[in-house]
Motif scaffolding. Structure first.
Motif, PDB file in Angstrom:
ATOM      1  N   LYS A 131       0.682   5.647  -7.300  1.00 39.09           N
ATOM      2  CA  LYS A 131       0.250   4.849  -6.843  1.00 39.09           C
ATOM      3  C   LYS A 131      -0.888   4.747  -7.224  1.00 39.09           C
ATOM      4  O   LYS A 131      -1.033   3.370  -7.369  1.00 39.09           O
ATOM      5  CB  LYS A 131       0.074   5.306  -4.882  1.00 39.09           C
ATOM      6  CG  LYS A 131      -0.449   3.962  -4.056  1.00 39.09           C
ATOM      7  CD  LYS A 131      -0.216   4.732  -2.798  1.00 39.09           C
ATOM      8  CE  LYS A 131      -1.556   3.527  -1.778  1.00 39.09           C
ATOM      9  NZ  LYS A 131      -1.723   4.427  -0.728  1.00 39.09           N
ATOM     10  N   GLU A 145      -3.104   1.482  -9.010  1.00 35.62           N
ATOM     11  CA  GLU A 145      -3.955   1.085  -8.101  1.00 35.62           C
ATOM     12  C   GLU A 145      -4.852   0.757  -8.970  1.00 35.62           C
ATOM     13  O   GLU A 145      -5.921   0.155  -8.830  1.00 35.62           O
ATOM     14  CB  GLU A 145      -4.923   1.550  -7.266  1.00 35.62           C
ATOM     15  CG  GLU A 145      -3.790   1.703  -5.545  1.00 35.62           C
ATOM     16  CD  GLU A 145      -4.034   1.534  -4.493  1.00 35.62           C
ATOM     17  OE1 GLU A 145      -5.770   1.929  -4.659  1.00 35.62           O
ATOM     18  OE2 GLU A 145      -3.481   1.732  -3.244  1.00 35.62           O
ATOM     19  N   LEU A 168      14.479   7.912  -4.871  1.00 34.23           N
ATOM     20  CA  LEU A 168      13.540   7.878  -3.659  1.00 34.23           C
ATOM     21  C   LEU A 168      13.471   8.996  -2.732  1.00 34.23           C
ATOM     22  O   LEU A 168      12.346   9.164  -2.535  1.00 34.23           O
ATOM     23  CB  LEU A 168      12.717   6.692  -3.647  1.00 34.23           C
ATOM     24  CG  LEU A 168      12.924   5.320  -3.469  1.00 34.23           C
ATOM     25  CD1 LEU A 168      12.227   3.909  -3.200  1.00 34.23           C
ATOM     26  CD2 LEU A 168      10.978   5.510  -4.630  1.00 34.23           C
ATOM     27  N   GLY A 195      -3.882   9.442   0.016  1.00 32.87           N
ATOM     28  CA  GLY A 195      -2.266   9.178  -0.939  1.00 32.87           C
ATOM     29  C   GLY A 195      -1.403   9.991  -0.059  1.00 32.87           C
ATOM     30  O   GLY A 195      -1.124   9.148   0.971  1.00 32.87           O
ATOM     31  N   PHE A 203       9.816   7.672   2.974  1.00 34.84           N
ATOM     32  CA  PHE A 203       9.836   7.384   0.726  1.00 34.84           C
ATOM     33  C   PHE A 203      10.041   6.126   0.623  1.00 34.84           C
ATOM     34  O   PHE A 203      10.485   6.011  -0.235  1.00 34.84           O
ATOM     35  CB  PHE A 203      10.033   8.994   0.211  1.00 34.84           C
ATOM     36  CG  PHE A 203       9.583  10.089   0.871  1.00 34.84           C
ATOM     37  CD1 PHE A 203       8.599  10.384   0.297  1.00 34.84           C
ATOM     38  CD2 PHE A 203      10.185  10.971   1.508  1.00 34.84           C
ATOM     39  CE1 PHE A 203       7.899  11.433   1.385  1.00 34.84           C
ATOM     40  CE2 PHE A 203       9.863  12.067   2.330  1.00 34.84           C
ATOM     41  CZ  PHE A 203       8.556  12.326   2.022  1.00 34.84           C
ATOM     42  N   ASN A 204      10.330   5.312   1.835  1.00 39.62           N
ATOM     43  CA  ASN A 204      10.907   4.266   1.410  1.00 39.62           C
ATOM     44  C   ASN A 204      12.214   3.969   0.611  1.00 39.62           C
ATOM     45  O   ASN A 204      12.613   3.331  -0.016  1.00 39.62           O
ATOM     46  CB  ASN A 204       9.665   2.847   0.568  1.00 39.62           C
ATOM     47  CG  ASN A 204       9.060   2.978   1.989  1.00 39.62           C
ATOM     48  OD1 ASN A 204       8.840   2.710   2.534  1.00 39.62           O
ATOM     49  ND2 ASN A 204       7.572   2.650   1.282  1.00 39.62           N
ATOM     50  N   LEU A 209       0.718  -0.833   0.036  1.00 39.54           N
ATOM     51  CA  LEU A 209       0.069   0.001   0.094  1.00 39.54           C
ATOM     52  C   LEU A 209       0.559   1.312  -0.110  1.00 39.54           C
ATOM     53  O   LEU A 209       0.551   1.947   0.193  1.00 39.54           O
ATOM     54  CB  LEU A 209      -0.897   0.155   1.017  1.00 39.54           C
ATOM     55  CG  LEU A 209      -1.260  -1.241   1.128  1.00 39.54           C
ATOM     56  CD1 LEU A 209      -2.555  -1.195   2.008  1.00 39.54           C
ATOM     57  CD2 LEU A 209      -3.041  -0.733  -0.169  1.00 39.54           C
ATOM     58  N   GLU A 210       1.843   1.018  -0.584  1.00 34.91           N
ATOM     59  CA  GLU A 210       2.943   2.337   0.064  1.00 34.91           C
ATOM     60  C   GLU A 210       3.917   3.189  -1.190  1.00 34.91           C
ATOM     61  O   GLU A 210       2.942   2.423  -1.934  1.00 34.91           O
ATOM     62  CB  GLU A 210       4.581   1.854  -0.086  1.00 34.91           C
ATOM     63  CG  GLU A 210       4.789   1.759   1.517  1.00 34.91           C
ATOM     64  CD  GLU A 210       4.677   2.604   2.850  1.00 34.91           C
ATOM     65  OE1 GLU A 210       5.411   3.796   2.812  1.00 34.91           O
ATOM     66  OE2 GLU A 210       4.313   1.861   3.542  1.00 34.91           O
ATOM     67  N   ASN A 211       2.530   4.567  -0.681  1.00 37.86           N
ATOM     68  CA  ASN A 211       2.885   5.644  -2.088  1.00 37.86           C
ATOM     69  C   ASN A 211       4.092   5.476  -2.751  1.00 37.86           C
ATOM     70  O   ASN A 211       4.468   5.412  -4.154  1.00 37.86           O
ATOM     71  CB  ASN A 211       3.020   7.052  -1.602  1.00 37.86           C
ATOM     72  CG  ASN A 211       1.698   7.913  -1.553  1.00 37.86           C
ATOM     73  OD1 ASN A 211       1.095   7.684  -2.930  1.00 37.86           O
ATOM     74  ND2 ASN A 211       1.294   8.310  -0.735  1.00 37.86           N
ATOM     75  N   SER A 212       5.742   5.546  -2.353  1.00 39.96           N
ATOM     76  CA  SER A 212       6.473   5.684  -3.304  1.00 39.96           C
ATOM     77  C   SER A 212       7.165   4.406  -2.616  1.00 39.96           C
ATOM     78  O   SER A 212       7.339   4.064  -1.161  1.00 39.96           O
ATOM     79  CB  SER A 212       6.937   6.741  -3.358  1.00 39.96           C
ATOM     80  OG  SER A 212       7.915   6.357  -1.729  1.00 39.96           O
ATOM     81  N   GLY A 213       8.553   3.641  -3.571  1.00 38.66           N
ATOM     82  CA  GLY A 213       9.014   3.038  -2.968  1.00 38.66           C
ATOM     83  C   GLY A 213       8.263   1.048  -2.200  1.00 38.66           C
ATOM     84  O   GLY A 213       8.972   0.950  -1.285  1.00 38.66           O
ATOM     85  N   ALA A 214       6.810   0.908  -2.681  1.00 36.39           N
ATOM     86  CA  ALA A 214       6.845  -0.276  -2.334  1.00 36.39           C
ATOM     87  C   ALA A 214       7.749  -1.487  -2.376  1.00 36.39           C
ATOM     88  O   ALA A 214       7.852  -2.264  -1.444  1.00 36.39           O
ATOM     89  CB  ALA A 214       5.562  -0.451  -2.994  1.00 36.39           C
TER      90      ALA A 214
END
Lengths: 122, 284, 290
Positions: free
Chosen positions: C147, C151, B93, C57, B77-78, A45-50
């Motif tokens: 994202k 989806e 990222l 978001g 931001f991982n 579900l991550e926005n960036s960097g899933a």
């Protein structure tokens, strides 16, 4: 040895998922006890960097190898750096893939880029 | 005075309006459509300098790092991963926020400047030209927009060419504008996107006006909406194959006297509102 | 099989072409509108929205004014100038906040939390021919479209579990994160460009991106007859790069009418551009083997 598979559901009858980072579940098989367990992917579900988040999550599960469809360049780098082995799955259930793995029928994932290409042509 | 030019939909003529207006009014132009900066094609500026736009990016000192993972948990931001052997940094990222550096309990993180785009500065006619450009495969336009805005001389007038749409990059570009010029075209697509853009500008309390580009027999579509919303249509640039051709050749449309007159009127309307202060807001 | 239609620059006629493809394609095909900042494809068809889901978001920082001790540390470390001083506390400027967490790390009073923001809706629409359109509508100023695109593409993949359908994707404009999300894992791409200096430059940037993602690309030059010289330049470039120019669409005033009436251009028999798009679609189908 603990083996982690990307899967669409949470048990051994579930179909495996070709995606790694955005897979719904990871099913873990322990060949010592012959038992299956599962965890919900915290990265999807991550926005960036899933993929990165998912990889970190997978590392925390304390497994020895990963079976999935393909690894993105980032996930590949992380899995490799952590000393885990990656194997390519095919379409089937978790149990079927594990059976194939035991019989040495799975190919090791060696190059992230080439795998992406494969995925693109499926 | 900062006049922001925007359009809900791409390709409606935002850059056409920005560049022609800047040239005619003889005021500075800044291209903040950093993914696709095109203003240079029409203004043909003399570029005097090109500067790197950088963001601070973490570097981990493996001698000091205890692999505690605090940085990984802090990063939203991982961009960081703890493989158990070292911390990996995924630069593309990273937003350059510095949270990991602040969070590290042992001071193992330093930062270095990583290039994500560049900024060209030059002149055209008698005014200044600024343009930002994002490097390919870099996902973030925001820092480039912010950086360029910071380098603009204070108290000078600017036409700001924003990116299309209503994303946060547009919000960043609009921040601090005295007037928003909305460029649209007479089609249902144009109207649909104009509505979103007007909603955004209203939220930010910026006075606004509409310019219809490629005006034709279907203008009433936009006019009906403008009337309902109480927004002035301050100009119409008629559709002509000649204008399309001039554009495709990278020429300014104000070479054509008729179109020039149209831009004169746009200029007067904008200046009226900006000088009077925020009267357009009370209309809304 | 997935086909994405892209244009580096906005307004090159991408949606005009996509709407024609959507009209011509078999009703089993699934459409995805990844141009979420200006989601337009549904305006061309009479459809019925059958599913709507809120989409969260990015995160934003929130400072609890009751806990804030007015020390200003958060404002000092914020690199996005997103924290303003009020009389007896500090406040987050939501439009500037990146949700990065730096302020929360330094706050000595535990007054800051990060909260997810509602940024839009995912919508599944059924069109007149009973085919599906997966799309989204973002609130103005909202972000997180990368994202969101994954989806809404996921919705289309779930509708295609047997993997026997064609998925037609209206790609996002530009070259940033949303575009990358709209082309990852896609087999075929159609790059729509126009013979202008800016069109050409943006086309090259978009093409580079498809190359990076290993998408097999074709090119359509829209309004090619507005500037023959530039069209030739684009064709030369394509020849050198080994990309096939699969369509050259003439300038056509019927486009205005089709836009106004919001009907796909190929529905107008008199449209010369529409006819070219029809031909192009047939060629593309052969190339893709569908």
């Amino acid at each position: 040895m603990r083996i982690l598979l990307s899967a669409q559901g949470d048990n051994k009858e579930s179909l495996v998922d070709q995606r790694f980072g955005r897979a719904a579940y990871y099913v873990i098989y322990d060949d010592q006890t012959n038992e299956y367990s599962s965890v919900e992917n915290q990265g999807k579900l991550e926005n960036s960097g899933a993929g990165v988040k998912a990889s970190q999550f997978v590392l925390e599960q304390g497994v020895d190898c990963v079976i999935t469809g393909s690894l993105g360049p980032k996930s590949f780098m992380i899995i490799q750096d952590a000393g885990l082995k990656g194997y390519k799955n095919f379409e089937g259930t978790v149990e079927e893939i594990i059976e194939a793995f035991k019989n040495n029928k799975l190919v090791e994932l060696t190059n992230a880029g080439a795998e992406q290409k494969l995925r693109g042509r499926r | 005075m900062k006049i922001a030019v925007l359009s809900g939909k791409g390709g409606t003529g935002k850059t056409t309006v920005s560049t022609n207006l800047a040239y005619m009014m003889n005021i500075n132009y800044v291209d903040l459509d950093v993914e696709e900066p095109n203003g240079h094609i029409f203004l043909k500026p003399q570029i005097e300098s090109v500067k790197d736009v950088v963001i601070p990016t973490p570097k981990i000192d493996s001698e000091k790092c205890t692999l505690c993972g605090t940085c990984v948990n802090t990063c939203q931001f991982n961009a960081l991963v703890n493989t158990g052997k070292k911390i990996l940094v995924f630069e593309d990222l990273c937003h350059g926020c510095g949270a990991c550096t602040l969070a590290c309990p042992v001071g193992a993180i330093t930062e270095y400047d990583r290039k994500i785009g560049d900024m060209s500065i030059g002149t055209f006619d008698k005014a200044k030209f600024y343009s930002g450009k994002m490097l390919l495969n870099e996902p973030m336009a925001g820092p480039i927009i912010t950086d360029i805005k910071k380098s603009l001389p204070k108290d000078e007038d600017f036409i700001v060419d924003c990116s299309p749409g209503t994303s946060c990059n547009v919000v960043k570009a609009l921040d601090g504008a005295d007037y928003a010029l909305m460029v649209t075209e007479p089609s249902k697509f144009g109207l649909h996107d104009l509505k979103l853009a007007v909603e955004l500008v209203r939220e930010l309390n910026i006075p606004l006006g509409i310019v219809i580009n490629r005006a034709n027999e279907y203008d009433h579509l936009i006019e009906g909406f403008a009337k309902e919303e109480n927004v002035d249509i301050i100009g119409k640039i008629p559709f002509s194959k000649e204008a399309a051709k001039m554009y495709s050749e990278g020429r300014l449309l104000i070479e054509n006297d008729e179109i020039r007159e149209m831009f004169e009127m746009i200029k007067i309307s904008v200046l009226d509102v900006v000088k009077e202060g925020n009267h357009a807001i009370s209309n809304s | 099989m997935q086909l994405v239609i892209l244009s580096g620059k906005g307004g090159t006629g991408k949606t005009t072409i996509v709407s024609c493809f959507a009209y011509l394609a078999d009703p089993s095909s699934i459409k995805v509108d990844c141009d979420v900042d200006a989601s337009n494809l549904h305006l061309m068809f009479n459809g019925k929205d059958i599913e709507e889901q809120a989409f969260t978001g990015s995160k934003k920082a929130i400072i609890d004014p009751n806990k804030c001790i007015n020390c200003g540390l958060c404002s000092d470390v914020c690199r996005f100038d997103a924290i303003d001083k009020r009389e007896s506390y500090y406040e987050v400027n939501e439009l500037r906040c990146e949700g990065c967490n730096a302020c929360r790390v330094v706050c000595p009073a535990d007054a800051i939390t990060l909260e997810e923001e509602d940024s839009g809706k995912k919508i599944l629409t059924v069109l007149e021919d009973d085919s599906y359109l997966s799309r989204a509508s973002l609130y103005p100023g909202a972000d997180g479209s990368g994202k969101l695109i994954s989806e809404i593409r996921k919705v289309s993949l779930e509708l295609n579990k047997e993997k026997n359908k064609l998925i037609i994707i209206d790609g996002s404009p530009g070259i940033g994160c949303p575009v990358m999300s709209s082309i990852t894992g896609v087999e075929y791409g159609l790059l729509v460009t126009e013979p202008t200096q800016s069109g050409f430059e943006d086309f090259i940037r978009a093409y580079e991106l498809t190359k990076h993602f290993r998408v097999k690309s074709f090119v359509a030059i829209n309004k090619y007859d507005l500037n023959y010289e530039m069209s030739e330049k684009i064709e030369e470039y394509c020849n050198e790069e080994g990309i096939k120019v699969i369509g050259k669409i003439p300038y056509d005033s019927v486009v205005n009418k089709s836009n106004f009436e919001s009907k796909p251009l190929v529905m107008y028999n008199e449209s010369i551009a529409g006819n070219e798009i029809k031909k192009m679609w047939d060629l593309l189908k052969i190339e893709m083997g569908v």
